[in-house]
Design a protein around this motif. Structure first.
Motif, PDB file in Angstrom:
ATOM      1  N   SER A 406       0.850  -1.183   0.000  1.00  0.00           N
ATOM      2  CA  SER A 406       0.000   0.000   0.000  1.00  0.00           C
ATOM      3  C   SER A 406       0.887   1.234   0.000  1.00  0.00           C
ATOM      4  N   GLY A 407       0.346   2.351  -0.491  1.00  0.00           N
ATOM      5  CA  GLY A 407       1.107   3.595  -0.497  1.00  0.00           C
ATOM      6  C   GLY A 407       1.005   4.304  -1.828  1.00  0.00           C
ATOM      7  N   ASP A 408       1.185   5.605  -1.776  1.00  0.00           N
ATOM      8  CA  ASP A 408       1.134   6.416  -2.986  1.00  0.00           C
ATOM      9  C   ASP A 408       2.482   6.390  -3.686  1.00  0.00           C
ATOM     10  N   ALA A 409       2.466   6.350  -5.012  1.00  0.00           N
ATOM     11  CA  ALA A 409       3.700   6.396  -5.784  1.00  0.00           C
ATOM     12  C   ALA A 409       4.314   7.783  -5.665  1.00  0.00           C
ATOM     13  N   ASP A 410       5.543   7.857  -5.170  1.00  0.00           N
ATOM     14  CA  ASP A 410       6.202   9.139  -4.974  1.00  0.00           C
ATOM     15  C   ASP A 410       7.694   8.875  -4.784  1.00  0.00           C
ATOM     16  N   TYR A 412      10.128   9.240  -2.149  1.00  0.00           N
ATOM     17  CA  TYR A 412      10.175   9.491  -0.712  1.00  0.00           C
ATOM     18  C   TYR A 412      11.614   9.735  -0.261  1.00  0.00           C
TER      19      TYR A 412
END
Length: 487
Positions: A406-410, A412
């Protein structure tokens, strides 16, 4: 010529009548283009070296086997672990990281530990080091780091400034730098090092449960190291000291051994553990995840031909078997691609079919053509997939259970909120007074000639790990180095 000796031929099998004299127009005349064997020998000589490995260019290797001594089938269904007493042939290549092929063995450097297991289910490759951590955690920084270990584009010399500039701007490197600059930075021999898978991998058992795992190989020969001054004297006499030691000990029957152990973390523990278990700059404390015995690795056979069996050997973490898998470790994810791609560039599209890399199990795929397709396979109507021609098919029994993501594509920031000092400080505090003094002296010597602002920036990292760490290095610098102002 005696009948007992084979007849020399060209590479096409044509008999050679004279391998002593070139074909010329008269005894003093110019050579003739039709002397194919002369041209063939010269052309082949020009091509006798493949490009050296960009990293880990200088290496030594030996064959042996892994013998399973303990039951870990509760964690992995891999056939290599299927029963106590099972033996699997393997190849282990040791190496330095930074030096070229002609570099000396006894240099201060990390040692590569690349293992290829020829299992019943295909090859399993484990690409690690003699350290449990690494300098960077994000693969975007790996090429930059390696550039600092290679030669300066103008001077063509190794640059201490480049190394410390990068490390001082990359606090995640501190743990590995502390190991590199400690007494373990120059092993006495390859036999006297531990090996680590370094990355976090996964195990999957017969019930479809996933576990995270770390691999450890503990030397039975003991950890032995040498100091800077002893290494300098040794290099002056023998640049191949590690190669010689490994080869001669195996030839004499003094076969080195390592105890194979693992750390195992239940899959869901990763979500609540106080450190990121997929961070290559961190270790899992043994108090939280103790070592579990698996087996014994022994090296007992030297290669018959160094080029064919060591230089052409190719290891990649992309080679896994059922029951062993990957993890979200970012460095591992990148190496899954980069290692195999490096081999395709270095030794050809069909590198996996070379004898030293070829699996002992059956190989069935639909790859076609390409440079150096040397196997001469039989043609088949099943040269695509899916097909109706009885070609090889997939088997869903080997599918892994879904990985929860899970998680937004970015992009980091991997340094934000990350503690890069506690584990390095803990390692420092574990050292004896003698080891600490070696550490201080080794760092001071390695910083000789480095501009003062870079030195001060690095000292600030030592201070955050442990004030005594910085104080000891500062004192050693006062006796070893002349300060260099920034240019």
């Amino acid at each position: 010529m005696s009948d007992s000796k084979p007849i020399m031929t060209t590479t096409a099998g044509n008999p050679i009548a004279d391998n002593q004299n070139s074909l010329s127009a008269g005894p003093r005349g110019p050579l003739l283009m039709q002397d194919y064997q002369l041209l063939e020998k010269l052309a082949h000589q020009n091509r006798e070296r493949v490009p050296e490995r960009t990293v880990h260019a200088k290496g030594s290797a030996a064959f042996g086997q892994l013998t399973i001594t303990h039951d870990i089938t509760r964690y992995s269904k891999a056939a290599i672990f299927s029963e106590i007493g099972k033996e699997t042939e393997c190849l282990l290549r040791f190496s330095t990281v930074a030096g070229e092929q002609g570099a000396a063995d006894a240099e201060r450097d990390v040692r590569g530990w690349a293992l290829k297991f020829y299992t019943d289910e295909g090859n399993w490759d484990m690409v690690g080091n003699n350290t449990p951590v690494f300098f960077v955690r994000d693969p975007l920084k790996f090429p930059d780091f390696i550039h600092t270990q290679k030669r300066h584009p103008r001077t063509n010399l190794r640059s201490a400034t480049a190394m410390w500039d990068f490390w001082s701007l990359s606090p995640e490197s501190l743990h590995q730098v502390t190991i590199l600059m400690s007494d373990r930075g120059i092993p006495k021999s390859y036999r006297h090092t531990n090996g680590y898978g370094s990355h976090t991998y996964s195990f999957i058992n017969a019930e479809g449960e996933r576990f995270w795992v770390k691999f450890h190989f503990k030397t039975r020969q003991g950890i032995e190291t040498i100091r800077n001054e002893d290494a300098e004297a040794l290099i002056g006499k023998d640049r191949e000291s590690h190669q010689r030691d490994l080869y001669e000990n195996i030839e004499a029957g003094n076969c080195p051994k390592w105890d194979f152990k693992i750390q195992v973390m239940p899959e869901l523990d990763a979500e609540k553990y106080h450190i990121n278990p997929f961070d290559l700059t961190k270790v899992w404390p043994h108090s939280d995840y103790p070592l579990i015995d698996v087996g014994v690795l022994e090296l007992n056979r030297n290669p018959e031909n160094y080029f064919a069996e060591v230089e052409q050997s190719a290891f990649s973490p992309s080679n896994i078997v059922p029951g062993i898998g990957f993890s979200p470790d970012k460095m591992l994810q990148a190496r899954i691609f980069s290692y195999a791609d490096a081999h395709r560039y270095r030794i050809g599209t069909w590198y996996e079919a070379l004898p030293v890399n070829r699996p002992k199990s059956a190989v069935n795929h639909y790859h076609k053509d390409g440079q150096m397709h040397f196997m001469n396979p039989r043609s088949s109507d099943a040269y695509y997939e899916p097909n109706s021609m009885n070609g090889a098919v997939q088997d869903e029994r080997y599918a892994e259970p879904p990985l929860k993501i899970s998680g937004d594509a970015d992009r980091y920031n991997h340094r934000e909120g990350n503690d890069d000092y506690t584990q390095a400080g803990n390692l420092f505090r574990l050292m004896s007074d003698c080891q600490k003094q070696q550490l201080f002296g080794n760092i001071a010597a390695a910083m000789d000639g480095v501009p003062e602002p870079i030195v001060e920036r690095q000292l600030a990292h030592f201070e955050k790990a442990d004030p005594a760490y910085a104080a000891g290095v500062r004192e050693a610098l006062a006796t070893v180095c002349e300060p260099v102002t920034a240019q």
